[in-house]
Scaffold this active site. Structure first.
Site, PDB file in Angstrom:
ATOM      1  N   SER A   1      94.080  52.262 -20.130  1.00  0.00           N
ATOM      2  CA  SER A   1      93.552  51.381 -19.080  1.00  0.00           C
ATOM      3  C   SER A   1      92.031  51.336 -18.998  1.00  0.00           C
ATOM      4  O   SER A   1      91.484  50.500 -18.278  1.00  0.00           O
ATOM      5  CB  SER A   1      94.123  51.779 -17.722  1.00  0.00           C
ATOM      6  OG  SER A   1      95.434  51.286 -17.629  1.00  0.00           O
TER       7      SER A   1
ATOM      8  N   VAL B   1      95.740  56.432 -18.864  1.00  0.00           N
ATOM      9  CA  VAL B   1      96.764  57.479 -18.973  1.00  0.00           C
ATOM     10  C   VAL B   1      96.653  58.307 -20.258  1.00  0.00           C
ATOM     11  O   VAL B   1      97.326  59.314 -20.395  1.00  0.00           O
ATOM     12  CB  VAL B   1      98.212  56.933 -18.847  1.00  0.00           C
ATOM     13  CG1 VAL B   1      98.523  56.505 -17.441  1.00  0.00           C
ATOM     14  CG2 VAL B   1      98.487  55.827 -19.840  1.00  0.00           C
TER      15      VAL B   1
ATOM     16  N   LYS C   1      90.573  48.028 -19.655  1.00  0.00           N
ATOM     17  CA  LYS C   1      90.580  46.951 -18.659  1.00  0.00           C
ATOM     18  C   LYS C   1      89.168  46.546 -18.227  1.00  0.00           C
ATOM     19  O   LYS C   1      88.927  45.399 -17.843  1.00  0.00           O
ATOM     20  CB  LYS C   1      91.425  47.373 -17.443  1.00  0.00           C
ATOM     21  CG  LYS C   1      92.915  47.412 -17.800  1.00  0.00           C
ATOM     22  CD  LYS C   1      93.795  48.032 -16.731  1.00  0.00           C
ATOM     23  CE  LYS C   1      95.252  48.010 -17.216  1.00  0.00           C
ATOM     24  NZ  LYS C   1      96.151  48.883 -16.503  1.00  0.00           N
TER      25      LYS C   1
ATOM     26  N   TYR D   1      93.254  54.042 -10.011  1.00  0.00           N
ATOM     27  CA  TYR D   1      94.585  53.834  -9.455  1.00  0.00           C
ATOM     28  C   TYR D   1      94.524  54.032  -7.943  1.00  0.00           C
ATOM     29  O   TYR D   1      93.588  53.578  -7.289  1.00  0.00           O
ATOM     30  CB  TYR D   1      95.620  54.775 -10.116  1.00  0.00           C
ATOM     31  CG  TYR D   1      95.576  54.745 -11.614  1.00  0.00           C
ATOM     32  CD1 TYR D   1      95.962  53.605 -12.311  1.00  0.00           C
ATOM     33  CD2 TYR D   1      95.139  55.825 -12.366  1.00  0.00           C
ATOM     34  CE1 TYR D   1      95.914  53.548 -13.696  1.00  0.00           C
ATOM     35  CE2 TYR D   1      95.101  55.790 -13.758  1.00  0.00           C
ATOM     36  CZ  TYR D   1      95.484  54.650 -14.409  1.00  0.00           C
ATOM     37  OH  TYR D   1      95.422  54.589 -15.768  1.00  0.00           O
TER      38      TYR D   1
ATOM     39  N   TYR E   1      97.838  42.218 -24.129  1.00  0.00           N
ATOM     40  CA  TYR E   1      97.619  43.351 -23.223  1.00  0.00           C
ATOM     41  C   TYR E   1      98.004  44.691 -23.882  1.00  0.00           C
ATOM     42  O   TYR E   1      97.253  45.672 -23.800  1.00  0.00           O
ATOM     43  CB  TYR E   1      98.415  43.123 -21.928  1.00  0.00           C
ATOM     44  CG  TYR E   1      98.411  44.316 -21.010  1.00  0.00           C
ATOM     45  CD1 TYR E   1      97.265  44.680 -20.313  1.00  0.00           C
ATOM     46  CD2 TYR E   1      99.543  45.107 -20.867  1.00  0.00           C
ATOM     47  CE1 TYR E   1      97.247  45.803 -19.489  1.00  0.00           C
ATOM     48  CE2 TYR E   1      99.529  46.227 -20.044  1.00  0.00           C
ATOM     49  CZ  TYR E   1      98.382  46.565 -19.361  1.00  0.00           C
ATOM     50  OH  TYR E   1      98.365  47.679 -18.562  1.00  0.00           O
TER      51      TYR E   1
HETATM   52  N1  GLU Z   1      99.596  50.743 -21.233  1.00  0.00           N
HETATM   53  C1  GLU Z   1      99.767  51.296 -19.973  1.00  0.00           C
HETATM   54  C2  GLU Z   1     100.619  50.415 -19.110  1.00  0.00           C
HETATM   55  O1  GLU Z   1     100.350  49.246 -18.991  1.00  0.00           O
HETATM   56  C3  GLU Z   1      98.436  51.527 -19.340  1.00  0.00           C
HETATM   57  C4  GLU Z   1      98.589  52.612 -18.449  1.00  0.00           C
HETATM   58  C5  GLU Z   1      97.262  53.083 -17.891  1.00  0.00           C
HETATM   59  O2  GLU Z   1      96.432  53.622 -18.602  1.00  0.00           O
HETATM   60  O3  GLU Z   1      97.137  52.895 -16.679  1.00  0.00           O
HETATM   61  O4  GLU Z   1     101.572  50.860 -18.546  1.00  0.00           O
END
Ligand code: GLU
Length: 308
Positions: free
Chosen positions: A65, A262, A68, A244, A192
Site C-alpha cells: 500500500s 502490509v 498508493k 489505516y 491495482y
Molecule cells: N494488496 C493489498 C490489498 O489490497 C494491500 C494491502 C495493504 O498494504 O494495505 O489487500
C-alpha cells in the site's frame, strides 16, 4: 549534520534491537508469509542529497500500500482537482477494506489511501487503456523517482493478490455499480494488484519519496515533479489517512506524513528535511509495521523532525 544524522540512524537501529522480530507477518499470500520477521532496514535521504542507511536497507520487499502515494501523485497530475469528486480526503475511521462504509457513502471512498480509494485512483490511471500501459506508467514513475531502473514488479505477488483479492473485487464491482469506475473491473484490479506487487528496498523507497520532502521538487535531480501546493496536499493526506485506522496514533507518536503497507514498509516524509523508508515485516494489530513505527517514532524524537 552528516555525523549527527548518521549517529542518530545508528542509534535508532540499536534501539530497535530488542524489538526486532515482534509483530505478525502478513500471511494472506505465500510470498509475504515467507518473509523473515527479523528483517529490519532503514534509509534516510536528505534534501541535501545524502543517504544514510542501516540494517537490511538494500533488501527488496513488497511495498504494497505504500504504492498508493505514488499512484495518487500520478492520478492528481492526470486529472487534477477533479479527482476529489470521486474520492474523499477524510480519515476512514474504519478498516481499510470496509464495504459497509462504501455503501453508506454511495461508492465514494473516504480517501485515496484505503483500498477502494486506491482502486478509483487505479481506474483514473488506467484511463480506459490496456492495463499493461497503466502498470508500465506506474512502474516507470517509481523507477524515475527512485533513480533506479532495477525496481521491479513481483509477478508471483501480483498473481496471489488477484487469486485472493475477493474483497477488493467486491468493492470494485460495488463502486462500478455506483458509477464510480469507468474501466472494466478486471482491468482496474489488474492495474491495482500489480501496483501493490512492486518491490523496492528502503534506499530506493526513501529516494523515491524525496520530492514530497522537497516541496514537489526532487532536490537531487532538480526536477519539479509536482507543484508545491500539490506536494503539500499529498503530505496532508498521508498524515491524516496513511496508517489505516491508526493514522491518528501515528501522527501522535511520530508527527510526520507517512504511508504503510502490509509488507512491513513505511515511507515517511519530513518536509524540507528528508524522506525516510523503514522496513520490518512484523505488523501490529492494525496492519502497520510494529518495529517500523517504533523506529520512526524514535527517529522523529532524536531529530526533532515532527511537524508539530
Ligand atoms: N494488496 C493489498 C490489498 O489490497 C494491500 C494491502 C495493504 O498494504 O494495505 O489487500
Amino acid at each position: 549534520m552528516t555525523t549527527n544524522l548518521a549517529e542518530i540512524v545508528a542509534q535508532v537501529r540499536a534501539d530497535m534491537e530488542s524489538h526486532i522480530g515482534s509483530g505478525r507477518v502478513a500471511d494472506y499470500i505465500p510470498a509475504l508469509s515467507r518473509v523473515d520477521p527479523r528483517k529490519f532496514g532503514i534509509a534516510v535521504t536528505t534534501c541535501d542529497g545524502e543517504t544514510i542507511n542501516a540494517g537490511d536497507a538494500e533488501e527488496p520487499f513488497s511495498i504494497q500500500s505504500v504504492s498508493k502515494v505514488f499512484a495518487l501523485t500520478i492520478a492528481l497530475e492526470r486529472v487534477g482537482e477533479a479527482l476529489w469528486q470521486r474520492v474523499g480526503r477524510e480519515p476512514s475511521g474504519s478498516a481499510f477494506n470496509s464495504i459497509v462504509q462504501l455503501e453508506h457513502e454511495h461508492g465514494i471512498p473516504r480517501n485515496p489511501l484505503i483500498n477502494p480509494g486506491a482502486i478509483v485512483v487505479a481506474d483514473v490511471i488506467l484511463n480506459q487503456r490496456d492495463p499493461k500501459l497503466a502498470i508500465t506508467e506506474i512502474l516507470e514513475f517509481l523507477r524515475a523517482r527512485a533513480d533506479d531502473r532495477s525496481v521491479q514488479i513481483d509477478l508471483e505477488v501480483a498473481q496471489s493478490e488477484a487469486d485472493t483479492g475477493h474483497r477488493n473485487t467486491a468493492m470494485a464491482y460495488f463502486m462500478r455499480a455506483f458509477g464510480n469506475l469507468n474501466g472494466p473491473v478486471y482491468d482496474v484490479l489488474t492495474t491495482y494488484f500489480h501496483q501493490c506487487a512492486i518491490t523496492m528496498n528502503c534506499v530506493q523507497l526513501a529516494r523515491a519519496g524525496l520530492f514530497l520532502a522537497g516541496s514537489g521538487r526532487d532536490p537531487i535531480s532538480g526536477e519539479q515533479v509536482v507543484k508545491e501546493a500539490r506536494a503539500r496536499r499529498i503530505n496532508a493526506v498521508m498524515m491524516t489517512c496513511g496508517h489505516y485506522d491508526a493514522s491518528g496514533d501515528f501522527a501522535f507518536h511520530v508527527g510526520l506524513p507517512g504511508k504503510s503497507g502490509v509488507g512491513g514498509g513505511i515511507l515517511c516524509v519530513a518536509p524540507h528535511r528528508a524522506s525516510v523508508a523503514v522496513w520490518s515485516p512484523g505488523l501490529n494489530e492494525v496492519g502497520n509495521s510494529l518495529v517500523g513505527s517504533l523506529a520512526l517514532e524514535r527517529l522523529a524524537l532524536l531529530t526533532g523532525w515532527s511537524v508539530f
